[in-house]
Motif scaffolding. Structure first.
Motif, PDB file in Angstrom:
ATOM      1  N   LEU A   1      14.622  82.262  -6.400  1.00 39.08           N
ATOM      2  CA  LEU A   1      13.293  82.051  -6.984  1.00 39.08           C
ATOM      3  C   LEU A   1      13.126  80.618  -7.462  1.00 39.08           C
ATOM      4  O   LEU A   1      12.074  80.001  -7.269  1.00 39.08           O
ATOM      5  CB  LEU A   1      13.070  83.024  -8.142  1.00 39.08           C
ATOM      6  N   ALA A   2      14.166  80.089  -8.108  1.00 39.99           N
ATOM      7  CA  ALA A   2      14.082  78.715  -8.607  1.00 39.99           C
ATOM      8  C   ALA A   2      13.910  77.727  -7.461  1.00 39.99           C
ATOM      9  O   ALA A   2      13.133  76.759  -7.563  1.00 39.99           O
ATOM     10  CB  ALA A   2      15.327  78.387  -9.420  1.00 39.99           C
ATOM     11  N   ALA A   3      14.628  77.957  -6.367  1.00 36.92           N
ATOM     12  CA  ALA A   3      14.574  77.026  -5.239  1.00 36.92           C
ATOM     13  C   ALA A   3      13.275  77.142  -4.449  1.00 36.92           C
ATOM     14  O   ALA A   3      12.887  76.190  -3.744  1.00 36.92           O
ATOM     15  CB  ALA A   3      15.766  77.269  -4.310  1.00 36.92           C
ATOM     16  N   ASN A   4      12.586  78.278  -4.545  1.00 37.17           N
ATOM     17  CA  ASN A   4      11.385  78.518  -3.737  1.00 37.17           C
ATOM     18  C   ASN A   4      10.158  78.826  -4.589  1.00 37.17           C
ATOM     19  O   ASN A   4       9.222  79.478  -4.122  1.00 37.17           O
ATOM     20  CB  ASN A   4      11.643  79.671  -2.766  1.00 37.17           C
ATOM     21  N   ALA A   5      10.175  78.362  -5.836  1.00 38.51           N
ATOM     22  CA  ALA A   5       9.104  78.700  -6.771  1.00 38.51           C
ATOM     23  C   ALA A   5       7.736  78.274  -6.259  1.00 38.51           C
ATOM     24  O   ALA A   5       6.756  79.027  -6.358  1.00 38.51           O
ATOM     25  CB  ALA A   5       9.388  78.068  -8.129  1.00 38.51           C
TER      26      ALA A   5
END
Length: 460
Positions: free
Chosen positions: A170-174
């Protein structure tokens, strides 16, 4: 889109095809907790990616350190955007002997009252539930050639095994995944006739503890009483976790746990929850847990400490008189309000260490964590969804609490900054995580129709 009647009609006339796709999906052994089924989990992710592609989504199964995560987008329509989350992994099937048939050969059974159920692992949790949303999208695309609003889909493969890969993903593709609101279909109806939106869920802290005594299994005749028995040591520690009133005895455990607000207590009391029937349905009659608390309060707004598994010594057929070298237990904590799972984990480990004899050792293994979460139902999307569900089911949809834990709610809130609407169509007797799991065909059918109405309502 001013008229959803053709879309609802399409759902009705193509329900057998939708059911066939679900049965195909249920045959995939996507057990995420067991490395032996890693290829099955990958195959399940690819199945979903192809299925989403078949209805016009840009979709793929993305690699993670664990099992793949499926991402799909159809943002061709303007307007209020949604991110739908589901999970394709399932729980292990043991004890296998308690199943009436192969858990990965799903069947449709007709009950004595004429209603039908889908029987198989994952039928309710969560394959049947997530497919209600996908089938609603399929119906819109078939009738109108497009969706009423921008839709993204995120399907996880590790929900049942701690969800370790999701926060990083999620952090990498927010930026790619952010939407106006999240939608999750991994919860239950209030009763078979009344739909519900879950507005609060408990958090989770999972721990496994290992006690080691002698350096090998010992003959209990030669060493009995003289040697420390890890089974005895562990049993005493586990017994100490609760006091005589059912309260959890770990120091500081209830920090951040307020009493239930009077307004919310009155709302829950108005639901006329039948605790006797709740326990009676699983062959019990005497309430356990904290004295002075109602069953509904305990499963929605109070924290828990449960022993989920224990092992040590000889457990095969017959009898073997040994003092085991090792004993272990799996313990889960369901957390509420502002309890911090990391603080609880640290306190639990200190509690155990204080009770381990000097010549024994203890080790711990972490099994995931997540904070409890609550959503503000004042956002217009919540009321629009509630009205859409009410219209489909013909009964006023209820705002309810939830006893389970869906860690992705906290992850979506923290990583993507959005609230989540939890609207599911499971029933209390679906036997999720147990042998003979099932999903009512009516829940599947009307669940699809419900999402058609919700997507239309959110477009307005």
């Amino acid at each position: 889109m001013s008229d959803i009647n053709p879309v609802l009609a399409y759902v009705d006339t193509h329900i057998d095809e939708a059911l066939g796709r679900l049965l195909d999906l249920l045959r995939i052994k996507s057990i995420s907790t067991d490395p032996a089924f890693a290829k099955d989990c990958a195959a399940c992710a690819e199945w979903h990616a192809r299925d989403l592609q078949s209805i016009g989504f840009e979709a793929s199964a993305r690699k993670t350190p664990g099992h793949p995560i499926v991402v799909g987008h159809d943002r061709s329509a303007p307007g209020y955007s949604v991110l739908f989350y589901g999970h394709y992994d399932v729980q292990p099937v043991d004890p296998l002997e308690l199943w009436t048939h192969d858990p990965f050969e799903p069947v449709v059974e007709t009950r004595s009252d004429g209603t039908k159920i889908i029987r198989g692992r994952g039928a309710s949790d969560d394959k049947g539930q997530l497919m209600t949303f996908v089938e609603a999208c399929r119906a819109f695309k078939a009738v109108h050639g497009k969706l009423p609003i921008p839709v993204s889909v995120l399907l996880e493969g590790e929900e049942e095994s701690g969800g370790a890969s999701l926060p990083m993903f999620l952090a990498a593709n927010a930026a790619e995944l952010k939407a106006d609101i999240g939608l999750i279909c991994d919860t239950s109806m209030w009763d078979p006739r009344t739909p519900a939106i879950t507005t609060m869920l408990r958090g989770l802290c999972g721990e496994e503890v290992f006690i080691t005594g002698p350096d090998r299994d010992l003959h209990s005749g030669f060493y009995g009483s003289a040697a420390a028995n890890p089974n005895h040591v562990l049993a005493r520690i586990l017994a100490d976790l609760r006091d005589a009133d059912g309260r959890i005895a770990i120091p500081g455990f209830y920090d951040g746990v307020p009493e239930l607000p009077p307004v919310l207590r009155r709302q829950w009391e108005a639901l006329n929850f039948d605790a006797s029937a709740f326990l009676g349905a699983v062959g019990l009659s005497i309430p356990a847990g904290e004295k002075g608390r109602s069953a509904l309060e305990m499963v929605w707004s109070r924290p828990t400490c449960e022993i989920n598994g224990m092992g040590g010594g000889y457990q095969g057929e017959g009898f073997k008189t040994v003092i085991p070298s090792k004993a272990s237990a799996k313990i889960s904590f369901r957390l509420v309000f502002d309890q911090d799972p990391h603080v609880v984990r640290k306190a639990f480990r200190a509690f155990v260490k204080e009770r381990v004899p000097a010549d024994c050792t203890v080790e711990f293994k972490e099994h995931g964590s997540g904070k409890a979460i609550r959503f503000d139902i004042g956002a217009p999307a919540f009321e629009k969804t509630r009205r859409a569900l009410t219209e489909e089911w013909g009964a006023e949809a209820a705002y309810v609490g939830g006893g389970g834990s869906i860690p992705v709610n906290h992850e979506l809130k923290s990583a993507l900054g959005m609230d989540v609407i939890l609207a599911g169509f499971a029933l209390e007797d679906d036997r999720i995580h147990s042998p003979n799991e099932k999903y009512d065909l009516r829940s599947f059918h009307k669940g699809i129709r419900s999402w058609v109405r919700v997507l239309d309502a959110l477009s307005r």
